[in-house]
Write an enzyme that holds these catalytic residues in place. Structure first.
Site, PDB file in Angstrom:
ATOM      1  N   LYS A 285      32.486 -23.371  21.485  1.00  0.00           N
ATOM      2  CA  LYS A 285      31.420 -24.194  20.910  1.00  0.00           C
ATOM      3  C   LYS A 285      31.027 -25.420  21.730  1.00  0.00           C
ATOM      4  CE  LYS A 285      30.579 -21.837  17.423  1.00  0.00           C
ATOM      5  NZ  LYS A 285      29.383 -21.053  17.627  1.00  0.00           N
TER       6      LYS A 285
ATOM      7  N   TYR B 204      29.982 -17.748  15.077  1.00  0.00           N
ATOM      8  CA  TYR B 204      30.206 -17.521  16.505  1.00  0.00           C
ATOM      9  C   TYR B 204      28.889 -17.520  17.283  1.00  0.00           C
ATOM     10  CZ  TYR B 204      32.679 -15.885  20.632  1.00  0.00           C
ATOM     11  OH  TYR B 204      33.220 -15.794  21.889  1.00  0.00           O
TER      12      TYR B 204
ATOM     13  N   TYR C 203      39.689 -11.249  22.032  1.00  0.00           N
ATOM     14  CA  TYR C 203      40.552 -12.350  21.582  1.00  0.00           C
ATOM     15  C   TYR C 203      41.803 -11.712  20.996  1.00  0.00           C
ATOM     16  CZ  TYR C 203      36.678 -15.792  21.710  1.00  0.00           C
ATOM     17  OH  TYR C 203      35.667 -16.627  22.088  1.00  0.00           O
TER      18      TYR C 203
ATOM     19  N   PRO D 105      38.807 -24.813  22.697  1.00  0.00           N
ATOM     20  CA  PRO D 105      37.843 -23.853  23.257  1.00  0.00           C
ATOM     21  C   PRO D 105      37.757 -22.497  22.542  1.00  0.00           C
ATOM     22  CG  PRO D 105      39.755 -24.056  24.692  1.00  0.00           C
ATOM     23  CD  PRO D 105      39.903 -25.101  23.634  1.00  0.00           C
TER      24      PRO D 105
ATOM     25  N   HIS E 222      25.963 -10.015  24.945  1.00  0.00           N
ATOM     26  CA  HIS E 222      27.006  -9.309  24.200  1.00  0.00           C
ATOM     27  C   HIS E 222      26.646  -9.294  22.722  1.00  0.00           C
ATOM     28  CE1 HIS E 222      30.544  -9.974  27.243  1.00  0.00           C
ATOM     29  NE2 HIS E 222      29.498  -9.375  27.781  1.00  0.00           N
TER      30      HIS E 222
HETATM   31  P1  FAD Z   1      30.960 -32.869  30.727  1.00  0.00           P
HETATM   32  O1  FAD Z   1      30.700 -31.483  31.155  1.00  0.00           O
HETATM   33  O2  FAD Z   1      32.369 -33.351  30.711  1.00  0.00           O
HETATM   34  O3  FAD Z   1      30.086 -33.815  31.649  1.00  0.00           O
HETATM   35  C1  FAD Z   1      30.266 -35.221  31.679  1.00  0.00           C
HETATM   36  C2  FAD Z   1      29.900 -35.724  33.058  1.00  0.00           C
HETATM   37  O4  FAD Z   1      30.003 -37.138  33.096  1.00  0.00           O
HETATM   38  C3  FAD Z   1      30.830 -35.181  34.130  1.00  0.00           C
HETATM   39  O5  FAD Z   1      30.085 -34.619  35.193  1.00  0.00           O
HETATM   40  C4  FAD Z   1      31.627 -36.399  34.560  1.00  0.00           C
HETATM   41  O6  FAD Z   1      32.019 -36.327  35.935  1.00  0.00           O
HETATM   42  C5  FAD Z   1      30.629 -37.511  34.307  1.00  0.00           C
HETATM   43  N1  FAD Z   1      31.246 -38.844  34.137  1.00  0.00           N
HETATM   44  C6  FAD Z   1      32.421 -39.151  33.539  1.00  0.00           C
HETATM   45  N2  FAD Z   1      32.646 -40.473  33.600  1.00  0.00           N
HETATM   46  C7  FAD Z   1      31.598 -41.008  34.251  1.00  0.00           C
HETATM   47  C8  FAD Z   1      31.276 -42.339  34.645  1.00  0.00           C
HETATM   48  N3  FAD Z   1      32.094 -43.357  34.374  1.00  0.00           N
HETATM   49  N4  FAD Z   1      30.126 -42.553  35.313  1.00  0.00           N
HETATM   50  C9  FAD Z   1      29.296 -41.520  35.589  1.00  0.00           C
HETATM   51  N5  FAD Z   1      29.555 -40.237  35.252  1.00  0.00           N
HETATM   52  C10 FAD Z   1      30.689 -39.987  34.590  1.00  0.00           C
HETATM   53  N6  FAD Z   1      32.224 -24.634  25.641  1.00  0.00           N
HETATM   54  C11 FAD Z   1      31.454 -23.603  25.180  1.00  0.00           C
HETATM   55  O7  FAD Z   1      30.440 -23.869  24.527  1.00  0.00           O
HETATM   56  N7  FAD Z   1      31.755 -22.295  25.399  1.00  0.00           N
HETATM   57  C12 FAD Z   1      32.871 -21.944  26.089  1.00  0.00           C
HETATM   58  O8  FAD Z   1      33.086 -20.755  26.322  1.00  0.00           O
HETATM   59  C13 FAD Z   1      33.744 -23.002  26.552  1.00  0.00           C
HETATM   60  N8  FAD Z   1      34.856 -22.729  27.239  1.00  0.00           N
HETATM   61  C14 FAD Z   1      35.562 -23.740  27.802  1.00  0.00           C
HETATM   62  C15 FAD Z   1      36.671 -23.401  28.554  1.00  0.00           C
HETATM   63  C16 FAD Z   1      37.410 -24.404  29.158  1.00  0.00           C
HETATM   64  C17 FAD Z   1      38.610 -24.019  29.967  1.00  0.00           C
HETATM   65  C18 FAD Z   1      37.008 -25.784  29.013  1.00  0.00           C
HETATM   66  C19 FAD Z   1      37.772 -26.897  29.700  1.00  0.00           C
HETATM   67  C20 FAD Z   1      35.924 -26.125  28.261  1.00  0.00           C
HETATM   68  C21 FAD Z   1      35.187 -25.111  27.639  1.00  0.00           C
HETATM   69  N9  FAD Z   1      34.080 -25.405  26.871  1.00  0.00           N
HETATM   70  C22 FAD Z   1      33.348 -24.371  26.331  1.00  0.00           C
HETATM   71  C23 FAD Z   1      33.659 -26.794  26.644  1.00  0.00           C
HETATM   72  C24 FAD Z   1      32.517 -27.246  27.587  1.00  0.00           C
HETATM   73  O9  FAD Z   1      32.877 -27.008  28.924  1.00  0.00           O
HETATM   74  C25 FAD Z   1      32.212 -28.738  27.360  1.00  0.00           C
HETATM   75  O10 FAD Z   1      32.032 -28.940  25.982  1.00  0.00           O
HETATM   76  C26 FAD Z   1      30.963 -29.200  28.136  1.00  0.00           C
HETATM   77  O11 FAD Z   1      31.266 -29.361  29.491  1.00  0.00           O
HETATM   78  C27 FAD Z   1      30.422 -30.527  27.590  1.00  0.00           C
HETATM   79  O12 FAD Z   1      29.365 -30.992  28.392  1.00  0.00           O
HETATM   80  P2  FAD Z   1      29.092 -32.554  28.558  1.00  0.00           P
HETATM   81  O13 FAD Z   1      27.918 -32.653  29.453  1.00  0.00           O
HETATM   82  O14 FAD Z   1      29.050 -33.194  27.228  1.00  0.00           O
HETATM   83  O15 FAD Z   1      30.395 -33.124  29.258  1.00  0.00           O
HETATM   84  C1  DHB Z   2      35.258 -18.256  27.452  1.00  0.00           C
HETATM   85  C2  DHB Z   2      35.741 -19.466  27.012  1.00  0.00           C
HETATM   86  C3  DHB Z   2      36.003 -19.638  25.684  1.00  0.00           C
HETATM   87  O1  DHB Z   2      36.466 -20.823  25.241  1.00  0.00           O
HETATM   88  C4  DHB Z   2      35.809 -18.619  24.764  1.00  0.00           C
HETATM   89  O2  DHB Z   2      36.100 -18.811  23.467  1.00  0.00           O
HETATM   90  C5  DHB Z   2      35.309 -17.404  25.209  1.00  0.00           C
HETATM   91  C6  DHB Z   2      35.028 -17.227  26.562  1.00  0.00           C
HETATM   92  C7  DHB Z   2      34.951 -18.074  28.887  1.00  0.00           C
HETATM   93  O3  DHB Z   2      35.227 -19.000  29.660  1.00  0.00           O
HETATM   94  O4  DHB Z   2      34.443 -17.021  29.268  1.00  0.00           O
END
Ligand code: FAD
Ligand code: DHB
Length: 390
Positions: A300, A388, A204, A296, A75
């Site tokens: 980021k 962004y 948005y 979210p 995009h």
């Molecule tokens: P996580 O994905 O949380 O992974 C951590 C892992 O550790 C998990 O698998 C968990 O099960 C495991 N764990 C936890 N405790 C333990 C334990 N005690 N022992 C072993 N394993 C354990 N980010 C973006 O950049 N762009 C977006 O568009 C965006 N949209 C989002 C929309 C939503 C609705 C949500 C909820 C989040 C969004 N995010 C977005 C944020 C993004 O999903 C997270 O920042 C990302 O998952 C972070 O990755 P991580 O590996 O640090 O953590």
């Molecule tokens: C999506 C999630 C976001 O947090 C955002 O800012 C834009 C798109 C998505 O899940 O597609």
């Protein structure tokens, strides 16, 4: 009791832990990845969808670009909508050709698990009772149970990639951490629907009934979000009500509106800003959501997690390559600084686009004035676009 050793013990198989394992493998560094959930749960969790240019470039550089190249949706712009009008911000034109790519976090995780499996390096799901120990010594240890057996994993370093609710950050004594936090008085109700996207790019929207976001996962699947209350009861949101509210908040005067389809997933996600500083205690290094959470709205979180582990992998490579711990010593300071940049942007996007219960009409008009300025000033649009695309 089984006793084994590795160079880097990685807690968590989210994007951060899996990508760190992959990057370390490419540097010839051993790791063991331990995850407390099942493989299916980790893959099927519906979360982020927007990859910054830097994340896409990294995926490609480390041999994970194949499916992303074929299935990712590039995009060049996004839309902002308010008072019934949609405005396009041409991010690529404003940033020298940088763009975002829509590719679900589940797809990133699937690609990373496949790559890990190919290396035959250890990745264990369903581990139980995991705890980290002796992290201020030269040989930290991870204790856990797996398949009914107790394990002790001796490590040179531990990477805490276990997300916001993990155990690594809480295992650091409170006196060694400063926590900065803000919890927002609203949340997102998110759905996935089998409906072809009616806009090629994200929308948005600020409406006087609250924020709404139009996104997608593919040419057949739409992803949509509605601002709701943090304790929203999903049973009060049958599908027809979700569609009705989305239509009200997203439709614009040019006749555009999202197409409806079968809803395949529905959930409520709370919103917070959170930073733990420092991101290191002894030989325990935190990365991704374990150390920081952004609301979210700026998309980021995942990108920040990937940036952390790229930095951490380079620091481990310098340590094992030339016994130089300079980058490891700098890791926390540089990562916290980058996290604050993302915090500022995500907070700004969130406060500009959501209606707060406590806000009066003055605040709403101020938000509209800010959006109005944003879509009419090239300087303001460039600032948004730079942040962004990352
Ligand atoms: P996580 O994905 O949380 O992974 C951590 C892992 O550790 C998990 O698998 C968990 O099960 C495991 N764990 C936890 N405790 C333990 C334990 N005690 N022992 C072993 N394993 C354990 N980010 C973006 O950049 N762009 C977006 O568009 C965006 N949209 C989002 C929309 C939503 C609705 C949500 C909820 C989040 C969004 N995010 C977005 C944020 C993004 O999903 C997270 O920042 C990302 O998952 C972070 O990755 P991580 O590996 O640090 O953590
Ligand atoms: C999506 C999630 C976001 O947090 C955002 O800012 C834009 C798109 C998505 O899940 O597609």
């Amino acid at each position: 009791m089984d006793v084994s050793r590795t160079q880097v013990g990685i807690v968590g198989a989210g994007p951060a832990g899996l990508m760190l394992g992959h990057l370390l493998h490419r540097h010839g560094i051993d790791s063991v990845i331990l995850e407390n959930r099942s493989r299916d749960y980790v893959i099927e969790r519906v979360r982020a969808g927007v990859l910054e240019q830097g994340t896409v470039d990294l995926m490609r550089d480390v041999g994970l670009g194949g499916r992303l190249e074929r299935e990712g949706l590039r995009h060049d712009g996004i839309h902002l909508a308010f008072e019934g009008v949609r405005y396009r911000i041409d991010m690529a034109a404003l940033t020298g050709g940088r763009a975002i790519t829509i590719y679900g976090q589940s797809e990133v995780v699937k690609d990373l698990i496949a790559a890990r499996t190919e290396t035959a390096r250890p990745l264990h799901f369903n581990v139980e009772h995991l705890r980290v120990d002796e992290v201020t010594s030269s040989q930290p240890v991870i204790h856990y149970r797996h398949d009914g057996e107790q394990h002790q994993l001796q490590c040179d370093f531990i990477a805490g990639c276990d997300g916001f609710h993990g155990i690594c950050r809480p295992s650091i004594p409170a006196a060694h951490l400063t926590i900065y936090e803000r919890v927002y008085p609203f949340a997102w109700l998110g759905i996935l629907a089998r409906a072809a996207p009616t806009s090629r790019e994200l929308v948005y929207s600020l409406h006087d009934r609250g924020f709404a976001l139009f996104s997608m996962r593919s040419d057949e699947v739409t992803r949509l979000y509605l601002q709701c209350s943090p304790d929203e009861d999903l049973s009060a949101w049958p599908d027809h009500r979700v569609w009705q509210e989305l239509a009200v908040r997203l439709s614009t005067s040019d006749g555009w509106r999202p197409a409806e389809g079968a809803i395949t997933q529905k959930s409520v996600t709370g919103m917070r800003s959170f930073v733990a500083d420092p991101m290191r205690y002894g030989r325990l290094y935190l990365a991704g959501d374990a150390a920081h959470i952004v609301p979210p709205t700026g998309a980021k979180g995942l990108n920040l997690a990937i940036a952390d582990v790229l930095r951490l992998s380079r620091a481990f490579a310098a340590f094992y390559g030339s016994r130089d711990s300079g980058l490891l010593d700098l890791y926390s300071e540089v990562s916290v600084k980058r996290a604050w940049r993302a915090q500022r942007f995500s907070w700004w996007m969130t406060s500009m686009l959501h209606r707060s219960d406590s806000a009066n009409l003055f605040d709403y008009r101020r938000q509209i004035a800010e959006l109005d300025y944003l879509v009419s000033s090239e300087a303001a649009m460039t600032s948004l676009a730079e942040n962004y695309v990352g």
